[in-house]
Design a protein around this motif. Structure first.
Motif, PDB file in Angstrom:
ATOM      1  N   PHE A 114      15.567  30.018  20.938  1.00 33.41           N
ATOM      2  CA  PHE A 114      16.550  29.937  21.047  1.00 33.41           C
ATOM      3  C   PHE A 114      17.512  29.074  19.995  1.00 33.41           C
ATOM      4  O   PHE A 114      19.050  29.443  21.181  1.00 33.41           O
TER       5      PHE A 114
ATOM      6  N   GLU B 143      12.837  40.977  24.399  1.00 30.84           N
ATOM      7  CA  GLU B 143      13.193  41.666  25.690  1.00 30.84           C
ATOM      8  C   GLU B 143      11.829  41.282  26.960  1.00 30.84           C
ATOM      9  O   GLU B 143      11.511  40.769  27.519  1.00 30.84           O
TER      10      GLU B 143
ATOM     11  N   ALA C 292      20.420  34.316  26.673  1.00 31.25           N
ATOM     12  CA  ALA C 292      18.746  34.252  26.395  1.00 31.25           C
ATOM     13  C   ALA C 292      18.190  33.597  26.821  1.00 31.25           C
ATOM     14  O   ALA C 292      16.959  32.937  27.495  1.00 31.25           O
TER      15      ALA C 292
END
Length: 738
Positions: free
Chosen positions: A260, A219, A271
């Motif tokens: 992703f 993240e 994402a």
């Protein structure tokens, strides 16, 4: 002209072909790099190709629009799109390119600051292009239902990011190629570049490795990548910053899609969108930072350039031209030698007062344009060194004298402009000079050299320009000698004679009909410290140029009358003749000063004769006429020296009270051989009889000349054949004392 047109057409065709191929190659490579996305989305991944097209159109203009439009059209056909999609997709691309051209022109006309234009142009184009092509993508998705809002935003961000990255990059490449006539030049790899590259590689590797794992690092690590483009902006040279940022972001996008994309080929939309937002933010911040840095550097470059340019004509100024002289005079230059052309508007300060400073600036701009027009090669540098003084540095490559050829064309252009009334120079004319050779060592004296060379042009009306064939340093040496003379003359006038001083000589004027009369002309000489006597030709012209003649004339009048008054033999002088300059003749001090001197030294006005030269320059003829009239009324005789050689012969006789005509020696020297000269003397004698004047023949040197002069009725003789000049004191001593 036909050859030039053919080259232009060929170049334009080459540009169009390169645009077509470049667009296709960019679109194909992006589709090849992201096959999963290309297969997943029913739209073309042409964001990078479009961004490249916008940059090329901004740099080279609308002439590339047809090539890019054709490239997009053929791409859509090759993909097998339906006809409506082909027409609408190609039309949308065309509309955006036309917007790019129109918006850029609008900014140029409405926004004055370059930095503001740079910060507005590409972001607005990015917003417009992203919005248009996102709507187009939504329309293409519409057959299967509207796409998710996350995908729409991702499409918009992808297009905007591509424009922010690649449009200014293409502008930089095209501008650098045009400036250097080839691909852009990069600095060699330094430690800073290597360190940044290593940092970027490590960040991208971390993104790839950590992104495949679940955890907090997945993240926050993309936010760390934000710092890499910023480091590039502030650490890397500006010539490579855009390439570095574009390369990093391009690889980052690839890593982003790899991370992703699930094993089944599906993309994690949320994402992906989050990462795309971070990439867009990094790109936008990098773009703004790069533009700010570049605007600052460009402003500095403009300031530096302004230091070297003249504000009136946009030519080089003194500093810029001397710097260019050093460059052209470097040993590694291919030319054989460096010549210099000088152009001067004389007395530009007086001209400004006469016609106004704005009009003088207009004239100077016209001369600046003329200098640009006559130069045959861009390597020739032109400059305005000071108000009214211009210069051209001309590299001479072969045997042909380019400087002389340019000066000839320049003189023709200037004369034509003067005839047409475009150069109001108060009838003084524009001076022009050519110096065959200048070197880097002349840079400190460039202005002085040109002023002296142009001054020499003013001394001769029979040639289009002065051609100085000796080294320029000789003019400097002449100037130094001139300044030494000025210093010595001023010191002599102040009574300091350590460097030499004035001395008065006398040359008798013999009257063959009255041998007992004693008439003399007082002659000024210079006695050097070693006793050497200099003729007035060595210093009078200098004195006149520096405005010293009135002081010298007053010194001669005072000293001559004081000398004849002091010596008892002075009473035997029938007449004393003294020369006056044009500046003194028009001086308001002249009549009263002479009257005072005559009273102080007890000298009758009738025994003083003032000689004025026919070729002298009299600045105020009305005042000169009043002064001579007052002196003549006082009893002072007026003689015209060098009669017959100037242009004002009859004007002088008409306006001035004249008592004596002195025939110039050029008509006496060849009196025995030239019937024309004898006729001139005869005519002058007849004119003098009509006016009631006496006639004096100068430069009488031989008995034959004396004989012929007697036959022609001229019995006043002066010259070495009659009596040589001698110091005034010695002459007076030789006269009878009783």
């Amino acid at each position: 002209m036909a050859a030039g047109t053919a080259r232009t057409v060929s170049r334009r065709l080459g540009e169009s072909l390169l645009a077509f191929v470049g667009w296709w190659l960019a679109a194909w490579l992006v589709s090849l790099a992201y096959p999963a996305v290309a297969d997943y989305l029913p739209i073309s991944l042409i964001w990078v190709a479009n961004a490249l097209a916008y940059g090329a159109v901004l740099s080279l203009g609308a002439r590339l629009i047809p090539a890019f439009t054709l490239a997009a059209l053929t791409w859509n056909i090759a993909r097998g799109d339906a006809l409506p999609e082909i027409v609408i997709g190609t039309g949308a691309f065309l509309v955006v390119m036309l917007f790019v051209i129109g918006f850029s022109r609008l900014l140029e006309t409405r926004v004055d600051q370059d930095q503001a234009r740079r910060l507005l142009r590409v972001p607005i184009i990015a917003i417009t292009s992203a919005s248009v092509f996102t709507l187009l993508g939504v329309w293409q998705f519409a057959g299967g239902g509207l796409p998710a809002i996350e995908l729409i935003i991702a499409l918009w961000l992808s297009e905007a990011t591509s424009v922010l990255l690649f449009t200014p990059l293409v502008q930089q490449v095209v501008t650098a190629s045009a400036r250097h006539h080839g691909p852009p030049r990069f600095r060699p790899i330094t430690g800073v570049i290597a360190a940044w590259t290593l940092t970027a590689f490590l960040v991208l590797a971390a993104l790839l490795l950590v992104g495949r794992q679940d955890g907090a690092g997945r993240e926050w690590l993309p936010y760390l990548a934000l710092t890499v483009p910023m480091l590039a902006v502030y650490l890397l040279p500006t010539s490579v910053t855009r390439f570095a940022v574009a390369g990093f972001v391009l690889v980052w996008v690839g890593v982003h899609y790899v991370v992703f994309t699930r094993p089944d080929g599906m993309v994690e939309v949320n994402a992906l969108l989050n990462g795309q937002m971070i990439i867009f933010t990094a790109t936008l911040i990098a773009f703004l930072a790069i533009e700010s840095v570049l605007s600052f550097e460009l402003a500095n470059q403009r300031l530096k350039a302004a230091r070297l340019r003249d504000g009136v004509t946009d030519l080089y100024n003194d500093l810029g031209l001397t710097r260019r002289l050093r460059e052209l005079a470097a040993p590694d230059q291919p030319h054989r030698r460096l010549a210099l052309i000088g152009v001067q508007i004389p007395d530009v300060d007086d001209l400004s007062a006469l016609i106004g400073l704005d009009e003088v600036h207009r004239v100077e701009r016209l001369i600046g344009e003329t200098l640009r027009e006559v130069r045959p090669s861009p390597e020739i540098a032109s400059g305005r060194l000071q108000p009214g003084l211009f210069a051209m540095l001309v590299p001479e490559h072969g045997e042909a004298d380019r400087a002389t050829m340019i000066a000839t064309h320049l003189r023709a252009a200037i004369d034509r402009a003067e005839r047409e009334g475009q150069l109001p120079t108060a009838r003084q004319g524009v001076r022009l000079a050519v110096l065959d050779t200048v070197t880097a060592g002349d840079q400190q004296h460039l202005t002085t050299v040109l002023l002296m060379a142009c001054q020499k042009d003013a001394e001769h009306d029979d040639r289009p320009f002065h051609h100085h064939r000796e080294p320029a340093i000789h003019l400097i040496e002449d100037h130094r000698r001139t300044l030494e003379w000025v210093r010595n003359l001023r010191e002599a006038l102040a009574g300091e004679t350590a460097a030499g001083g004035f001395v008065l000589f006398a040359q008798p004027i013999v009257d063959r009909h009255d041998p007992g009369a004693h008439r003399i002309e007082v002659l000024l000489r210079w006695r050097a410290p070693d006793g050497r006597i200099e003729s007035p030709g060595a210093f009078l012209e200098i004195a006149e140029h520096f405005g010293l003649m009135p002081k010298i004339d007053r010194w001669v009048l005072d000293r001559a009358l004081a000398t004849v008054d002091r010596q008892a033999a002075g009473i035997h002088l029938t007449e004393i003749a003294i020369n006056l300059s044009g500046d003194s003749l028009a001086g308001d001090w002249l009549p009263s000063r002479i009257e005072t001197l005559l009273d102080e030294h007890h000298w009758p006005a009738e025994r003083l004769c003032l000689e004025i030269t026919e070729t002298m320059l009299i600045r105020d003829t009305a005042r000169a006429q009043r002064n001579l009239a007052a002196l003549h009324e006082l009893g002072v005789a007026i003689a015209i020296d060098d009669f017959g050689t100037g242009r004002a012969t009859f004007s002088y006789l008409q306006h001035y009270p004249v008592d004596e005509l002195k025939i110039d020696g050029s008509f006496v020297r060849r009196l025995a051989e030239s019937s024309f000269d004898r006729e001139v003397v005869k005519t002058t004698r007849a004119l003098a009889d009509h006016l009631g004047c006496r006639v004096v023949a100068e430069f009488v040197e031989t008995p034959r000349q004396i004989e012929l002069l007697e036959e022609l009725g001229v019995h006043f003789h002066q010259g070495y054949g009659v009596a040589e000049p001698m110091p005034l004191d010695d002459y007076l001593t030789s006269l009878p004392s009783d």
